[in-house]
Design a protein around this motif. Sequence first.
Motif, PDB file in Angstrom:
ATOM      1  N   PRO A  18     -53.499 -40.363  24.498  1.00  0.00           N
ATOM      2  CA  PRO A  18     -54.257 -40.563  23.259  1.00  0.00           C
ATOM      3  C   PRO A  18     -53.383 -41.177  22.179  1.00  0.00           C
ATOM      4  O   PRO A  18     -52.169 -40.980  22.145  1.00  0.00           O
ATOM      5  CB  PRO A  18     -54.683 -39.141  22.877  1.00  0.00           C
ATOM      6  CG  PRO A  18     -53.657 -38.256  23.508  1.00  0.00           C
ATOM      7  CD  PRO A  18     -53.272 -38.932  24.781  1.00  0.00           C
ATOM      8  N   SER A  19     -54.011 -41.930  21.285  1.00  0.00           N
ATOM      9  CA  SER A  19     -53.264 -42.537  20.182  1.00  0.00           C
ATOM     10  C   SER A  19     -52.825 -41.482  19.181  1.00  0.00           C
ATOM     11  O   SER A  19     -51.803 -41.623  18.514  1.00  0.00           O
ATOM     12  CB  SER A  19     -54.133 -43.586  19.475  1.00  0.00           C
ATOM     13  OG  SER A  19     -55.293 -42.976  18.918  1.00  0.00           O
ATOM     14  N   SER A  20     -53.588 -40.397  19.082  1.00  0.00           N
ATOM     15  CA  SER A  20     -53.290 -39.316  18.145  1.00  0.00           C
ATOM     16  C   SER A  20     -54.109 -38.096  18.543  1.00  0.00           C
ATOM     17  O   SER A  20     -55.139 -38.220  19.209  1.00  0.00           O
ATOM     18  CB  SER A  20     -53.641 -39.734  16.716  1.00  0.00           C
ATOM     19  OG  SER A  20     -53.509 -38.656  15.809  1.00  0.00           O
ATOM     20  N   ILE A  21     -53.640 -36.908  18.138  1.00  0.00           N
ATOM     21  CA  ILE A  21     -54.455 -35.697  18.322  1.00  0.00           C
ATOM     22  C   ILE A  21     -54.910 -35.147  16.979  1.00  0.00           C
ATOM     23  O   ILE A  21     -55.445 -34.045  16.907  1.00  0.00           O
ATOM     24  CB  ILE A  21     -53.695 -34.618  19.117  1.00  0.00           C
ATOM     25  CG1 ILE A  21     -52.373 -34.255  18.443  1.00  0.00           C
ATOM     26  CG2 ILE A  21     -53.493 -35.061  20.566  1.00  0.00           C
ATOM     27  CD1 ILE A  21     -51.703 -33.034  19.029  1.00  0.00           C
ATOM     28  N   ASP A  22     -54.676 -35.900  15.925  1.00  0.00           N
ATOM     29  CA  ASP A  22     -55.148 -35.541  14.583  1.00  0.00           C
ATOM     30  C   ASP A  22     -56.560 -36.085  14.428  1.00  0.00           C
ATOM     31  O   ASP A  22     -56.761 -37.295  14.466  1.00  0.00           O
ATOM     32  CB  ASP A  22     -54.219 -36.147  13.538  1.00  0.00           C
ATOM     33  CG  ASP A  22     -54.584 -35.746  12.110  1.00  0.00           C
ATOM     34  OD1 ASP A  22     -55.729 -35.303  11.879  1.00  0.00           O
ATOM     35  OD2 ASP A  22     -53.729 -35.904  11.217  1.00  0.00           O
ATOM     36  N   PRO A  23     -57.580 -35.236  14.267  1.00  0.00           N
ATOM     37  CA  PRO A  23     -58.965 -35.711  14.197  1.00  0.00           C
ATOM     38  C   PRO A  23     -59.212 -36.751  13.107  1.00  0.00           C
ATOM     39  O   PRO A  23     -60.100 -37.590  13.247  1.00  0.00           O
ATOM     40  CB  PRO A  23     -59.758 -34.429  13.906  1.00  0.00           C
ATOM     41  CG  PRO A  23     -58.913 -33.321  14.409  1.00  0.00           C
ATOM     42  CD  PRO A  23     -57.498 -33.761  14.161  1.00  0.00           C
ATOM     43  N   ASN A 152     -48.812 -27.935   6.740  1.00  0.00           N
ATOM     44  CA  ASN A 152     -47.705 -28.747   7.258  1.00  0.00           C
ATOM     45  C   ASN A 152     -48.286 -29.852   8.122  1.00  0.00           C
ATOM     46  O   ASN A 152     -48.150 -29.839   9.344  1.00  0.00           O
ATOM     47  CB  ASN A 152     -46.744 -27.877   8.066  1.00  0.00           C
ATOM     48  CG  ASN A 152     -45.428 -28.572   8.361  1.00  0.00           C
ATOM     49  OD1 ASN A 152     -45.274 -29.767   8.083  1.00  0.00           O
ATOM     50  ND2 ASN A 152     -44.489 -27.853   8.929  1.00  0.00           N
ATOM     51  N   PRO A 153     -48.960 -30.828   7.524  1.00  0.00           N
ATOM     52  CA  PRO A 153     -49.746 -31.818   8.277  1.00  0.00           C
ATOM     53  C   PRO A 153     -48.933 -32.701   9.209  1.00  0.00           C
ATOM     54  O   PRO A 153     -49.493 -33.311  10.117  1.00  0.00           O
ATOM     55  CB  PRO A 153     -50.416 -32.639   7.168  1.00  0.00           C
ATOM     56  CG  PRO A 153     -49.580 -32.427   5.949  1.00  0.00           C
ATOM     57  CD  PRO A 153     -49.044 -31.041   6.076  1.00  0.00           C
ATOM     58  N   THR A 154     -47.615 -32.785   9.008  1.00  0.00           N
ATOM     59  CA  THR A 154     -46.814 -33.593   9.934  1.00  0.00           C
ATOM     60  C   THR A 154     -46.872 -33.034  11.353  1.00  0.00           C
ATOM     61  O   THR A 154     -46.685 -33.769  12.325  1.00  0.00           O
ATOM     62  CB  THR A 154     -45.350 -33.658   9.467  1.00  0.00           C
ATOM     63  OG1 THR A 154     -44.841 -32.314   9.325  1.00  0.00           O
ATOM     64  CG2 THR A 154     -45.238 -34.372   8.128  1.00  0.00           C
ATOM     65  N   LEU A 155     -47.153 -31.727  11.475  1.00  0.00           N
ATOM     66  CA  LEU A 155     -47.236 -31.101  12.796  1.00  0.00           C
ATOM     67  C   LEU A 155     -48.494 -31.509  13.553  1.00  0.00           C
ATOM     68  O   LEU A 155     -48.588 -31.298  14.762  1.00  0.00           O
ATOM     69  CB  LEU A 155     -47.193 -29.580  12.664  1.00  0.00           C
ATOM     70  CG  LEU A 155     -45.860 -28.968  12.183  1.00  0.00           C
ATOM     71  CD1 LEU A 155     -46.004 -27.464  12.022  1.00  0.00           C
ATOM     72  CD2 LEU A 155     -44.733 -29.290  13.170  1.00  0.00           C
ATOM     73  N   LEU A 156     -49.463 -32.096  12.853  1.00  0.00           N
ATOM     74  CA  LEU A 156     -50.729 -32.462  13.500  1.00  0.00           C
ATOM     75  C   LEU A 156     -50.550 -33.546  14.550  1.00  0.00           C
ATOM     76  O   LEU A 156     -51.436 -33.755  15.386  1.00  0.00           O
ATOM     77  CB  LEU A 156     -51.737 -32.922  12.444  1.00  0.00           C
ATOM     78  CG  LEU A 156     -52.493 -31.786  11.740  1.00  0.00           C
ATOM     79  CD1 LEU A 156     -53.138 -32.280  10.463  1.00  0.00           C
ATOM     80  CD2 LEU A 156     -53.525 -31.187  12.667  1.00  0.00           C
ATOM     81  N   SER A 157     -49.428 -34.231  14.534  1.00  0.00           N
ATOM     82  CA  SER A 157     -49.187 -35.254  15.541  1.00  0.00           C
ATOM     83  C   SER A 157     -48.634 -34.674  16.836  1.00  0.00           C
ATOM     84  O   SER A 157     -48.613 -35.352  17.865  1.00  0.00           O
ATOM     85  CB  SER A 157     -48.199 -36.298  15.002  1.00  0.00           C
ATOM     86  OG  SER A 157     -46.944 -35.687  14.731  1.00  0.00           O
TER      87      SER A 157
END
Length: 487
Positions: A18-23, A152-157
């Motif tokens: 996936p390109s990202s797992i952040d919705p 801690n939104p940086t962890l969303l990746s």
Amino acid sequence: MKNLINENTICRLQIDMPSSIDPVFAADTISREIIDNVYEKLFSFIGDNCVPILVKKWWIKFDKIYFFELKRNIYFHDGLECDSYAVQKSLIRMLNESKKANELFNGLLNPNNIVCLNKYLFSIELDKNCLDLIYFLAIQESSIISPRLLDNPTLLSETSSGTGPFKIKNIDTYNKEIILERFDNYWEKKAASNYIRIICESNYEKRKQLFLTTGDIMAVQASKSKDFEKYTDIEMKKFPALDMVLFVLNSNRTPLNINEFRKALILSFDYENFLEFGRKGMGERVNTAIPKGVYSHNSNIPLINYNIDEAKRIIKTINLVNIPKLKVLSVLGMEDADIACNILKNGFQLIGIDLEIIKLPFSQFCKEFDLGEFDLSFLSYAPDTNNPYSFAYDFYHKNGEIANVVGFNNSKINHLINKVRFEKDNPKKYNIYSKIQDIAYNEHLYLWLYQGQNLKVYKSNLSNVSHNILDGDYNFKNIIKLKNKKE
């Protein structure tokens, strides 16, 4: 992670990571399948119906104020309870961070008007009445994320914390493998499988062998369906979907900024040949962004058929000098795309145009597509909702996800799309969408290939294999894996 391969693990074969797992930032269908099994939204689609998921009940006052009562005892993977404050924080982040959501809710919703009334009750006050609100709350970007993770939104990746039936246990970018683990505190009946093992392999033959040996579910395109017909332990079932497959023509680049030139290219593609050999008859031609089966599809728009003589005449008439080799972007490992590109190249050669076909891994393809560094690009588009606004906006509004990339900006269409959001009368709504499709027909920015019938291909010891009708992704929580079907 080999110790996870057991009778209670479902092995899913895919073409890429996936390109990202952040919705909020994930923009491809591979990401969506993972996100939809890890996160949940206030509303979602089951079949054609938009139904409440995290919402217990909802009602409207004064046409513009929506009240939502949440279900109790729903917990995020990190143990925090999902309440109105968690929902508020996710929705505000969506409005602030997602370009798509920002455009959908522009002039409609101010983040300050999402108000927590108590632990399980919140309200959304709209600036204007809009009957499509619950559909907008069903888009992927509106997935509800644990406030602890948002702190801690940086962890969303690299990690996740939703309320879905599975949580992400491991992401192995080197070996291109993802492990989803069952969430045992899931608020509904927990999933039957302990783990979902997602293996990514762009090479079709390698992917096929992995599926035949250790895999349970594989994405198989129509052109390769014959490869699996002889196996008695494999189920293949067709299902309707609302995804659209097409080539986009980039009007930001010369000579594709010439409408007649784009028309000639569209006329030079042999559609029937592609549907017969590339899709094995599994697909239906469409000629507008709003597909069949969706309210406001304009069935009166004529198809543009293969007409090489007319294409040659147009090229000769516009008298272009030194037409450059056109760059076509495609997806590595997507067999139907290879066939479509070859048919495209054959047609273009007949009208004196040469192509350079560049095939990229899916995640890299998505990045290159967003940059718009192509003349034409293969595209498989899966909608978030079956609401016509989603299709019309993405393809035809200047700020839409696809229209923005290809430089499509028609002031009449922009005005109509902005207007249709707030129209209450259904006949008037239908007429506005018809006008949008009529005007767009003459812009020749999309070479529509088909609206699919897709394939579910899986081992016969799986039961309750369900998919999302919008894009064909699988809902893993319902799948039961039997030890031996014959027992």
